[in-house]
Design a protein around this motif. Structure first.
Motif, short mmCIF file in Angstrom:
data_model
loop_
_atom_site.label_atom_id
_atom_site.label_comp_id
_atom_site.label_asym_id
_atom_site.label_seq_id
_atom_site.Cartn_x
_atom_site.Cartn_y
_atom_site.Cartn_z
N LEU A 249 0.83 -1.21 0.00
CA LEU A 249 0.00 0.00 0.00
C LEU A 249 0.87 1.26 0.00
O LEU A 249 0.63 2.19 -0.78
N TYR A 250 1.87 1.30 0.88
CA TYR A 250 2.71 2.49 0.96
C TYR A 250 3.47 2.73 -0.35
O TYR A 250 3.72 3.87 -0.74
N ALA A 251 3.82 1.67 -1.05
CA ALA A 251 4.53 1.82 -2.32
C ALA A 251 3.66 2.51 -3.37
O ALA A 251 4.19 3.10 -4.32
N ARG A 252 2.34 2.47 -3.21
CA ARG A 252 1.43 3.10 -4.18
C ARG A 252 1.23 4.59 -3.93
O ARG A 252 0.70 5.29 -4.79
N PHE A 253 1.60 5.09 -2.75
CA PHE A 253 1.44 6.52 -2.46
C PHE A 253 2.55 7.33 -3.11
O PHE A 253 3.67 6.84 -3.33
N ASP A 254 2.23 8.61 -3.39
CA ASP A 254 3.25 9.51 -3.94
C ASP A 254 4.25 9.93 -2.88
O ASP A 254 5.44 10.04 -3.15
N ARG A 255 3.73 10.17 -1.66
CA ARG A 255 4.61 10.54 -0.56
C ARG A 255 4.08 9.94 0.73
O ARG A 255 2.88 9.69 0.89
N ILE A 256 4.99 9.77 1.68
CA ILE A 256 4.66 9.25 3.00
C ILE A 256 5.17 10.25 4.02
O ILE A 256 6.34 10.68 3.94
N ALA A 257 4.31 10.66 4.94
CA ALA A 257 4.65 11.69 5.93
C ALA A 257 4.86 11.05 7.29
O ALA A 257 3.91 10.59 7.92
N ALA A 258 6.10 10.98 7.73
CA ALA A 258 6.42 10.48 9.06
C ALA A 258 6.42 11.64 10.04
O ALA A 258 6.95 12.72 9.74
N CYS A 259 5.86 11.44 11.22
CA CYS A 259 5.65 12.55 12.15
C CYS A 259 6.91 12.96 12.92
O CYS A 259 6.87 13.90 13.70
N SER A 260 8.03 12.27 12.68
CA SER A 260 9.30 12.66 13.30
C SER A 260 10.43 12.03 12.50
O SER A 260 10.22 11.11 11.71
N ASP A 261 11.63 12.52 12.72
CA ASP A 261 12.78 11.92 12.06
C ASP A 261 12.97 10.47 12.50
O ASP A 261 13.32 9.60 11.70
N GLY A 262 12.74 10.21 13.79
CA GLY A 262 12.88 8.85 14.30
C GLY A 262 11.85 7.92 13.70
O GLY A 262 12.15 6.76 13.38
N CYS A 263 10.63 8.41 13.55
CA CYS A 263 9.57 7.62 12.94
C CYS A 263 9.93 7.33 11.48
O CYS A 263 9.75 6.20 10.99
N ARG A 264 10.48 8.32 10.79
CA ARG A 264 10.91 8.13 9.40
C ARG A 264 12.03 7.09 9.32
O ARG A 264 12.01 6.21 8.46
N SER A 265 13.00 7.20 10.21
CA SER A 265 14.13 6.26 10.18
C SER A 265 13.67 4.84 10.39
O SER A 265 14.15 3.91 9.73
N ALA A 266 12.74 4.64 11.33
CA ALA A 266 12.23 3.30 11.60
C ALA A 266 11.49 2.75 10.38
O ALA A 266 11.61 1.57 10.05
N PHE A 267 10.74 3.61 9.69
CA PHE A 267 10.01 3.18 8.50
C PHE A 267 10.97 2.82 7.37
O PHE A 267 10.82 1.77 6.72
N VAL A 268 11.96 3.68 7.13
CA VAL A 268 12.90 3.44 6.04
C VAL A 268 13.75 2.21 6.31
O VAL A 268 14.14 1.48 5.39
N GLN A 269 14.04 1.95 7.58
CA GLN A 269 14.79 0.74 7.92
C GLN A 269 13.98 -0.50 7.54
O GLN A 269 14.54 -1.51 7.08
N ALA A 270 12.66 -0.43 7.72
CA ALA A 270 11.81 -1.56 7.36
C ALA A 270 11.58 -1.64 5.85
O ALA A 270 11.50 -2.74 5.29
#
Length: 415
Positions: free
Chosen positions: A183-204
């Motif tokens: 599902l996330y791959a189909r979005f144009d952008r993904i908004a993480a609410c913090s840098d740490g949240c973004r890092s955890a998502f990108v790691q996955a």
């Protein structure tokens, strides 16, 4: 310059007005008390008047509905998706209880995709075309009857750009699953609410690094300060008052706060723990306090429309969760000068250590106990933190810049 309605100050980060406003539709489950809903409420106040905003809710319910900005159009979902916005207890009619219960059972047995496939038979594509369609609620575990907003935005809304918000530690929360990944791959952008949240998502999901931006939560700082000063509870003089704010749910680990308070009391500290929030674990937590013989020093207040009034006279905010993204309550406490002690989570370093608003300890009970006793045994530490926080200016300029980058109105800067 635009006008920043969140803190009453002009902001160069706000978009220019006067031209034809771009159309945004934001989809969420409801507007009940909760971190995601409060974050959305703040965002709506920030962008009101700068964009043509439609708020589409699975269930048109919640305390924040009465306080939305005047320019936001609110639409309720009539299809079976509406059951993703209510609990079983919310259903008044037996037909609704039966339908929701059946869909939840189907989800638990066969997974959310199966339940959503059935629900989709009742849902047509929305009329109209938008510049931006935003899914504000992430999916949970694949067999939990929670979420569905990502699927709704992707399948039933026409828009130039589709954006998904992320308010969780993707892997630690159990959301990481191949269905959600696709599902996330189909979005144009993904908004993480913090840098740490973004890092955890990108790691996955490292393949989505280029799509994922940080978009911090907005806050209504002046309003928070006003509410904090309104009708503060009469805390007992001569005691140290600890505060925990959050749902009484497993992941918030509020039993840790009670164990830590018991440890502090055993060490001779005059502590009282105040717990603000509703949830199905209240009876269990009250029983734990009694078992630890500190029932007289642990107070439960239930769900509160104004949790900030409990912050004004408190000495320390406790964040004890097993995992978190970017808890709204940390910035809110910082705003009113309340120091924070948090266990380590994906965003604790940037929100607490880097801002200097408190302390972070290892994410386990023994570390929390030691940190609490150490801090409260040195009252000058709390005084110094409170004085520093009182002198600190706070605004939404960074949040504005990141929101504009998210929707492509300014270049993205950093993570």
């Amino acid at each position: 310059m635009g006008y920043d309605t969140l803190n009453g100050a002009a902001s160069e980060c706000a978009p220019q007005r006067g031209a034809a406003m771009k159309r945004i539709i934001i989809v969420n489950n409801n507007m009940k008390v909760g971190g995601v809903q409060r974050s959305l409420y703040n965002l709506l106040w920030a962008i009101d008047g700068s964009y043509d905003v439609t708020l589409y809710l699975f269930s048109k319910t919640g305390v924040y509905l009465d306080e939305l900005p005047p320019g936001v159009k609110v639409v309720a979902c009539p299809s079976l998706f509406r059951y993703l916005g209510v609990s079983q207890q919310d259903c008044q009619r037996w037909q609704d209880r039966l339908l929701r219960g059946g869909l939840a059972a189907l989800c638990k047995g066969f997974g959310r995709p199966t339940a959503l496939g059935l629900m989709g038979l009742s849902q047509r594509k929305l009329e109209g075309h938008y510049d931006y369609a935003i899914s504000y609620l992430q999916n949970g575990r694949i067999r939990s009857f929670y979420g569905g907003v990502n699927e709704f935005v992707l399948n039933y809304i026409s828009a130039e750009q589709k954006i998904a918000y992320l308010h969780c530690d993707y892997a630690a929360s159990g959301a990481a699953h191949r269905w959600n990944d696709r599902l996330y791959a189909r979005f144009d952008r993904i908004a993480a609410c913090s840098d740490g949240c973004r890092s955890a998502f990108v790691q996955a999901l490292p393949a989505l690094d280029g799509k994922c931006l940080t978009a911090r939560n907005f806050h209504r700082y002046d309003l928070i300060r006003q509410l904090a000063a309104a009708s503060p509870p009469p805390y007992e003089a001569g005691r140290l008052h600890l505060l925990a704010v959050g749902r009484l749910a497993h992941e918030k680990a509020l039993d840790r706060a009670i164990h830590a308070a018991a440890c502090g009391i055993s060490a001779g500290l005059p502590l009282t723990l105040h717990i603000v929030g509703g949830g199905n674990l209240r009876a269990d937590l009250q029983a734990l306090a009694e078992t630890l013989h500190i029932g007289a020093f642990v107070h439960f207040y239930g769900e509160q429309s104004n949790p900030y009034r409990f912050m004004a006279g408190a000495d320390l905010l406790l964040v004890t969760s097993y995992h978190e993204a970017a808890p709204m309550v940390i910035e809110e406490a910082r705003c009113v000068g309340l120091p924070v002690l948090s266990v380590e989570t994906s965003s604790s370093a940037e929100m607490i250590t880097q801002t200097g608003c408190g302390w972070v300890c290892r994410n386990d009970q023994s570390a929390l106990n030691r940190a609490l006793v150490s801090i409260l045994s040195q009252p000058h530490l709390l005084r110094e933190k409170k004085l520093a926080l009182a002198a600190e200016p706070m605004d939404n300029q960074a949040a504005w810049a990141q929101f504009r980058a998210l929707i492509g109105e300014s270049p993205a800067r950093g993570g």
